[in-house]
Scaffold this active site. Structure first.
Site, PDB file in Angstrom:
ATOM      1  N   ASP A 113      -9.695  -3.992  -5.764  1.00  0.00           N
ATOM      2  CA  ASP A 113      -9.007  -2.776  -5.168  1.00  0.00           C
ATOM      3  C   ASP A 113      -9.182  -1.550  -5.882  1.00  0.00           C
ATOM      4  O   ASP A 113      -8.967  -1.590  -7.069  1.00  0.00           O
ATOM      5  CB  ASP A 113      -7.544  -3.179  -4.796  1.00  0.00           C
ATOM      6  CG  ASP A 113      -6.933  -2.112  -4.048  1.00  0.00           C
ATOM      7  OD1 ASP A 113      -7.274  -1.144  -3.837  1.00  0.00           O
ATOM      8  OD2 ASP A 113      -5.579  -2.250  -3.788  1.00  0.00           O
ATOM      9  N   SER A 173       0.796  -1.079   0.071  1.00  0.00           N
ATOM     10  CA  SER A 173      -0.043  -0.166  -0.010  1.00  0.00           C
ATOM     11  C   SER A 173       0.816   1.226  -0.049  1.00  0.00           C
ATOM     12  O   SER A 173       1.628   1.526  -0.828  1.00  0.00           O
ATOM     13  CB  SER A 173      -0.999   0.019   1.188  1.00  0.00           C
ATOM     14  OG  SER A 173      -1.878   0.877   1.032  1.00  0.00           O
ATOM     15  N   HIS A 207      -7.792  -4.935  -1.138  1.00  0.00           N
ATOM     16  CA  HIS A 207      -6.602  -4.403  -0.575  1.00  0.00           C
ATOM     17  C   HIS A 207      -6.327  -4.762   0.791  1.00  0.00           C
ATOM     18  O   HIS A 207      -7.054  -4.907   1.594  1.00  0.00           O
ATOM     19  CB  HIS A 207      -7.098  -2.666  -0.606  1.00  0.00           C
ATOM     20  CG  HIS A 207      -5.633  -2.111  -0.441  1.00  0.00           C
ATOM     21  ND1 HIS A 207      -5.101  -1.471  -1.434  1.00  0.00           N
ATOM     22  CD2 HIS A 207      -5.123  -1.533   0.783  1.00  0.00           C
ATOM     23  CE1 HIS A 207      -4.019  -0.767  -0.990  1.00  0.00           C
ATOM     24  NE2 HIS A 207      -4.220  -0.702   0.508  1.00  0.00           N
TER      25      HIS A 207
END
Length: 264
Positions: free
Chosen positions: A194, A97, A224
């Site tokens: 995502d 991320s 995610h």
């Protein structure tokens, strides 16, 4: 800046390869403990030292504080890791991320750091403001999918950047860097549900066009953050095995490349 160093069981006097890891959390959340189990797993599976970086977080420390800390951490590794049993000529970076964003940014500083591999796990790679939904349809298609909705992304962005304006600086949006030639080989993993999946795929395509060896893998049907959800999402275990395999190959290739030629 705190760093946490992980090492596999003692294996003699041979210098070990090194993975510098940047945790996710939108530049606002996360720390050394939130990704402790992930770093332990990678350390053992890839048989390497792992340096987990506790970079400064927003809103107390806004952009580019995290970038500065990421680059400082890799600089420290390059100058000091041999004292801790690490091989400074076999250093890779990884992150999930927001940490994937930092890993991508650091990898682009190839004139400063000699890295052998970059692993980007569902990274956020663009800060293009209102045009993002047009450039990357997944931003709109999965805008309400748990755990990273469009409102959540906007909340993180506001805390880190202090505004919601378009920001095209490659230190914030590494996909905006024009010349991607000369970067280290990459593994890019994305999650099929995502909002960030399209920009991950787009970055993989741009790296390929620039002649960079890249492996791209989208885990369809996952969300995610799934890599930290191995208790309920089996794809996490598959992804960890693939990451470890790529790192092992990169470490072995770098080791063989620097080995002295056999004398006849």
């Amino acid at each position: 800046m705190p760093l946490r160093l992980y090492g596999p069981p003692a294996g003699g006097d041979v210098l070990l390869p090194v993975l510098v890891f940047f945790h996710g959390g939108g530049f606002v959340l996360g720390d050394l403990d939130s990704h402790d189990s992930l770093c332990r797993t990678l350390c053992l599976a890839a048989q390497c030292l792992v340096v987990s970086v506790d970079y400064r977080l927003a809103p107390e420390h806004r952009y580019p504080a995290a970038v500065e800390d990421a680059m400082a951490a890799v600089s420290w590794v390059m100058s000091e890791i041999e004292r801790h049993g690490g091989d400074r000529e076999r250093v890779a970076v990884a992150g999930d991320s927001a940490g994937g964003t930092l890993a991508a940014v650091v990898a682009q500083q190839c004139d400063t750091f000699r890295l052998i591999c970059q692993v980007l796990i569902y990274p956020c790679l663009d800060q293009g403001g209102e045009e993002l939904a047009k450039r990357y349809p997944s931003r709109e298609r999965y805008r309400e999918v748990f755990p990273v909705t469009s409102d959540t992304i906007r909340w993180f962005s506001h805390h880190y950047f202090g505004h919601e304006n378009t920001l095209l600086d490659p230190l914030a949006a590494p996909i905006r860097k024009r010349d991607l030639s000369g970067l280290p080989p990459a593994l890019i993993l994305t999650a099929g549900l995502d909002p960030l999946v399209d920009e991950g795929r787009c970055y993989a395509e741009r790296l390929q066009q620039a002649g960079i060896p890249v492996q791209y893998r989208c885990f369809e049907g996952t969300i995610h953050g799934f890599l930290s959800m191995g208790g309920v999402i089996s794809a996490a275990h598959v992804a960890l095995r693939e990451i470890s395999a790529v790192l092992l190959r990169a470490f072995d290739t770098a080791r063989d490349a620097k080995a002295p030629s056999a004398q006849t």
